[in-house]
Design a protein around this motif. Structure first.
Motif, PDB file in Angstrom:
ATOM      1  N   MET A  22      14.767  -3.605 -57.665  1.00 27.94           N
ATOM      2  CA  MET A  22      15.813  -3.862 -58.652  1.00 27.94           C
ATOM      3  C   MET A  22      15.203  -4.133 -60.023  1.00 27.94           C
ATOM      4  SD  MET A  22      19.083  -6.425 -58.333  1.00 27.94           S
ATOM      5  CE  MET A  22      18.167  -7.966 -58.434  1.00 27.94           C
ATOM      6  N   SER A  23      14.121  -4.897 -60.070  1.00 28.07           N
ATOM      7  CA  SER A  23      13.457  -5.190 -61.343  1.00 28.07           C
ATOM      8  C   SER A  23      12.907  -3.925 -61.980  1.00 28.07           C
ATOM      9  CB  SER A  23      12.329  -6.202 -61.128  1.00 28.07           C
ATOM     10  OG  SER A  23      12.830  -7.425 -60.640  1.00 28.07           O
ATOM     11  N   MET A  24      12.330  -3.039 -61.134  1.00 27.76           N
ATOM     12  CA  MET A  24      11.777  -1.793 -61.657  1.00 27.76           C
ATOM     13  C   MET A  24      12.867  -0.936 -62.279  1.00 27.76           C
ATOM     14  SD  MET A  24       8.601  -1.818 -61.387  1.00 27.76           S
ATOM     15  CE  MET A  24       8.717  -0.217 -62.141  1.00 27.76           C
ATOM     16  N   CYS A  61      21.725  -2.440 -54.640  1.00 21.30           N
ATOM     17  CA  CYS A  61      20.301  -2.233 -54.347  1.00 21.30           C
ATOM     18  C   CYS A  61      19.985  -2.528 -52.882  1.00 21.30           C
ATOM     19  CB  CYS A  61      19.446  -3.122 -55.253  1.00 21.30           C
ATOM     20  SG  CYS A  61      19.444  -2.611 -56.991  1.00 21.30           S
ATOM     21  N   ALA A  62      20.540  -3.634 -52.364  1.00 22.96           N
ATOM     22  CA  ALA A  62      20.289  -3.988 -50.969  1.00 22.96           C
ATOM     23  C   ALA A  62      20.893  -2.947 -50.025  1.00 22.96           C
ATOM     24  CB  ALA A  62      20.870  -5.371 -50.676  1.00 22.96           C
ATOM     25  N   ALA A  63      22.118  -2.480 -50.338  1.00 23.12           N
ATOM     26  CA  ALA A  63      22.775  -1.488 -49.485  1.00 23.12           C
ATOM     27  C   ALA A  63      22.009  -0.163 -49.490  1.00 23.12           C
ATOM     28  CB  ALA A  63      24.212  -1.262 -49.961  1.00 23.12           C
ATOM     29  N   THR A  64      21.557   0.248 -50.679  1.00 20.27           N
ATOM     30  CA  THR A  64      20.795   1.496 -50.763  1.00 20.27           C
ATOM     31  C   THR A  64      19.453   1.350 -50.068  1.00 20.27           C
ATOM     32  OG1 THR A  64      21.830   1.912 -52.915  1.00 20.27           O
ATOM     33  CG2 THR A  64      19.935   3.260 -52.329  1.00 20.27           C
ATOM     34  N   GLY A  65      18.825   0.194 -50.232  1.00 24.06           N
ATOM     35  CA  GLY A  65      17.566  -0.054 -49.532  1.00 24.06           C
ATOM     36  C   GLY A  65      17.742  -0.009 -48.021  1.00 24.06           C
ATOM     37  N   TRP A  66      18.836  -0.630 -47.531  1.00 20.30           N
ATOM     38  CA  TRP A  66      19.120  -0.615 -46.095  1.00 20.30           C
ATOM     39  C   TRP A  66      19.328   0.822 -45.606  1.00 20.30           C
ATOM     40  CZ3 TRP A  66      23.435   0.956 -43.278  1.00 20.30           C
ATOM     41  CH2 TRP A  66      23.452   0.582 -41.932  1.00 20.30           C
ATOM     42  N   ALA A  67      20.051   1.631 -46.407  1.00 23.89           N
ATOM     43  CA  ALA A  67      20.277   3.029 -46.041  1.00 23.89           C
ATOM     44  C   ALA A  67      18.960   3.801 -45.986  1.00 23.89           C
ATOM     45  CB  ALA A  67      21.239   3.680 -47.041  1.00 23.89           C
ATOM     46  N   ALA A  79      15.837   3.056 -56.731  1.00 24.91           N
ATOM     47  CA  ALA A  79      16.671   4.232 -56.992  1.00 24.91           C
ATOM     48  C   ALA A  79      18.060   3.824 -57.464  1.00 24.91           C
ATOM     49  CB  ALA A  79      16.768   5.092 -55.730  1.00 24.91           C
ATOM     50  N   ALA A  80      18.655   2.850 -56.790  1.00 27.58           N
ATOM     51  CA  ALA A  80      19.998   2.410 -57.159  1.00 27.58           C
ATOM     52  C   ALA A  80      20.027   1.815 -58.560  1.00 27.58           C
ATOM     53  CB  ALA A  80      20.509   1.393 -56.141  1.00 27.58           C
ATOM     54  N   ALA A  81      19.066   0.942 -58.871  1.00 33.40           N
ATOM     55  CA  ALA A  81      19.041   0.287 -60.187  1.00 33.40           C
ATOM     56  C   ALA A  81      18.741   1.272 -61.305  1.00 33.40           C
ATOM     57  CB  ALA A  81      18.008  -0.847 -60.179  1.00 33.40           C
ATOM     58  N   THR A  82      17.840   2.240 -61.045  1.00 33.59           N
ATOM     59  CA  THR A  82      17.480   3.224 -62.065  1.00 33.59           C
ATOM     60  C   THR A  82      18.646   4.159 -62.374  1.00 33.59           C
ATOM     61  OG1 THR A  82      15.146   3.199 -61.394  1.00 33.59           O
ATOM     62  CG2 THR A  82      15.893   5.092 -62.660  1.00 33.59           C
ATOM     63  N   VAL A 107      13.284 -12.577 -62.783  1.00 36.37           N
ATOM     64  CA  VAL A 107      12.057 -11.782 -62.883  1.00 36.37           C
ATOM     65  C   VAL A 107      10.858 -12.631 -62.471  1.00 36.37           C
ATOM     66  CG1 VAL A 107      10.550 -10.504 -64.431  1.00 36.37           C
ATOM     67  CG2 VAL A 107      13.033 -10.322 -64.684  1.00 36.37           C
ATOM     68  N   THR A 108      10.836 -13.884 -62.918  1.00 35.83           N
ATOM     69  CA  THR A 108       9.750 -14.787 -62.559  1.00 35.83           C
ATOM     70  C   THR A 108       9.721 -15.024 -61.051  1.00 35.83           C
ATOM     71  OG1 THR A 108       9.839 -15.907 -64.700  1.00 35.83           O
ATOM     72  CG2 THR A 108       8.775 -17.092 -62.892  1.00 35.83           C
ATOM     73  N   ILE A 109      10.888 -15.234 -60.457  1.00 36.52           N
ATOM     74  CA  ILE A 109      10.970 -15.426 -59.000  1.00 36.52           C
ATOM     75  C   ILE A 109      10.442 -14.186 -58.276  1.00 36.52           C
ATOM     76  CG2 ILE A 109      12.581 -15.620 -57.068  1.00 36.52           C
ATOM     77  CD1 ILE A 109      14.313 -17.416 -58.861  1.00 36.52           C
ATOM     78  N   THR A 110      10.777 -13.018 -58.795  1.00 38.50           N
ATOM     79  CA  THR A 110      10.284 -11.776 -58.196  1.00 38.50           C
ATOM     80  C   THR A 110       8.768 -11.724 -58.225  1.00 38.50           C
ATOM     81  OG1 THR A 110      12.278 -10.598 -58.886  1.00 38.50           O
ATOM     82  CG2 THR A 110      10.368  -9.260 -58.333  1.00 38.50           C
ATOM     83  N   PHE A 111       8.175 -12.109 -59.353  1.00 34.33           N
ATOM     84  CA  PHE A 111       6.716 -12.106 -59.474  1.00 34.33           C
ATOM     85  C   PHE A 111       6.077 -13.130 -58.532  1.00 34.33           C
ATOM     86  CE2 PHE A 111       6.886 -10.360 -64.077  1.00 34.33           C
ATOM     87  CZ  PHE A 111       6.981  -9.071 -63.575  1.00 34.33           C
ATOM     88  N   VAL A 112       6.691 -14.303 -58.414  1.00 31.51           N
ATOM     89  CA  VAL A 112       6.159 -15.328 -57.515  1.00 31.51           C
ATOM     90  C   VAL A 112       6.190 -14.833 -56.068  1.00 31.51           C
ATOM     91  CG1 VAL A 112       6.581 -17.618 -56.546  1.00 31.51           C
ATOM     92  CG2 VAL A 112       6.707 -17.277 -59.010  1.00 31.51           C
TER      93      VAL A 112
END
Length: 372
Positions: A83-85, A207-213, A229-232, A249-254
């Motif tokens: 999602m961040s990407m 994003c989670a639904a597309t990732g699950w698919a 893909a979904a976020a882009t 974003v910080t939480i994602t990096f951690v």
């Protein structure tokens, strides 16, 4: 020796139920990553929250401390990484391609050469498997690459070593000149608006639904690639333009730092040295390719060689921009090329991963056929 009849921390941890022990280890791992990221960010190190967290958890793991990242937490990290990407893609990225056609064509050629030649070198010289070699060769998107590696493509520990060395060399050593010049740093564009809670939840759900698919479809690193893909697609289609909240974003990096570092449990010294040498040589090859391509472009366009080199270099935008300001170069040119490089890598990395998976399946089929 401990006092008879008194339990130490490790004894008390072992005495806990398995679920309680896993929760405590996970919280401890995330805390180590957060502290390491905070310190690195305070010291203004490149990609501080990510690299600091990864280095801190890596050091803890190699020192023998127990670290853990359960599958569910890992999957959350994968979705956040993707999602961040996607959310970081600039809405006008595609329109920038028409402004500098020759140098952008050179950028594409440069990326192809860097990925193919350094990947080939790591396979032939250092005998790394194809997944590890080529994910190590990508010049950018560390969190995305590590998310894919942690999902089962290549060896995350060796990829992390090689990529961290590359980033350190390119973001610290290359912009070193900017540190001794009397200028202010050229910072990346500062977001002016952020997604609301409702928008954020909607994007996260998509994003989670597309990732699950993607996972159900057996796509490699499905949660990471699906979320990206979904976020882009949503960003380029104009469904949203605001940025992710900085705290997310910080939480994602951690989380990513903890994920990277947890892979280093039990790593051997010879394994580390091998990957480190690979990282140094790969970085040297990258710099040589960038220099040769930049020189060729300078013969075709009326533009300073240094400006072209800074635009094509896969270093951090803030470092390259600082040098650009110091030397009087067009920082819009430099920034645009870095944006396009990351956009190209966003599509190239999944494509290469699919090719790697296909190659591995063919090799497995050939091996089974040969044995029969």
């Amino acid at each position: 020796m401990g006092t008879p009849g008194r339990k130490g921390p490790s004894d008390r941890l072992t005495a806990l139920p398995a679920s309680g022990r896993l929760i405590l280890l996970t919280l401890a791992t995330l805390a180590i990553s957060a502290v390491g990221g905070f310190v690195a960010d305070a010291l203004s190190l490149p990609a501080g929250w990510l690299m600091g967290g990864a280095l801190a958890v890596t050091a803890a793991a190699m020192a023998g401390m127990p670290v853990a990242m359960p599958d569910r937490v890992r999957d959350v990290a994968f979705v956040l990484i993707g999602m961040s990407m996607g959310a970081s893609v600039a809405p006008d990225s595609l329109t920038l391609i028409t402004r500098w056609p020759i140098s952008l064509a050179a950028l594409v050629l440069e990326l192809v050469l860097i990925i193919s030649l350094t990947g080939w070198m790591l396979v032939r010289v250092f005998k790394l498997d194809v997944g590890t070699a080529y994910l190590s060769s990508f010049p950018g998107h560390l969190s995305f690459i590590m998310g894919i590696a942690s999902a089962g493509v290549g060896d995350p520990r060796q990829i992390a070593i090689i990529q961290v060395i590359r980033i350190l060399m390119l973001t610290i050593c290359v912009p070193l000149g900017a540190m001794v010049l009397p200028i202010e740093h050229f910072a990346p564009p500062v977001p002016t608006s952020f997604l609301s809670i409702i928008e954020l939840l909607a994007l996260a759900a998509a994003c989670a639904a597309t990732g699950w698919a993607f996972v159900r479809l057996k796509v490699p690193a499905g949660f990471v690639l699906g979320a990206m893909a979904a976020a882009t697609v949503a960003k380029l289609a104009g469904f949203y333009t605001a940025s992710l909240p900085p705290v997310l974003v910080t939480i994602t990096f951690v989380l990513t730092g903890a994920l990277i570092g947890s892979r280093f449990a039990g790593i051997k010294r010879d394994e580390f040295v091998k990957a480190a040498w690979g990282g140094l040589i790969a970085t040297g090859m990258t710099v040589a390719i960038v220099t040769a391509i930049a020189y060729g472009v300078s013969l075709l366009v009326d533009m300073p060689f240094g400006q072209i080199w800074l635009g094509l270099s896969p270093g951090a935008l803030e470092g390259m921009g600082a040098l650009g300001i110091a030397l009087g170069y067009d920082t819009a040119f430099i920034a645009a090329h870095h944006v396009i490089r990351l956009l190209l890598l966003s599509f190239a990395i999944p494509a290469v991963v699919v090719l790697i998976q296909r190659r591995e399946r063919k090799l497995e089929t050939a091996t089974i056929t040969g044995e029969n």
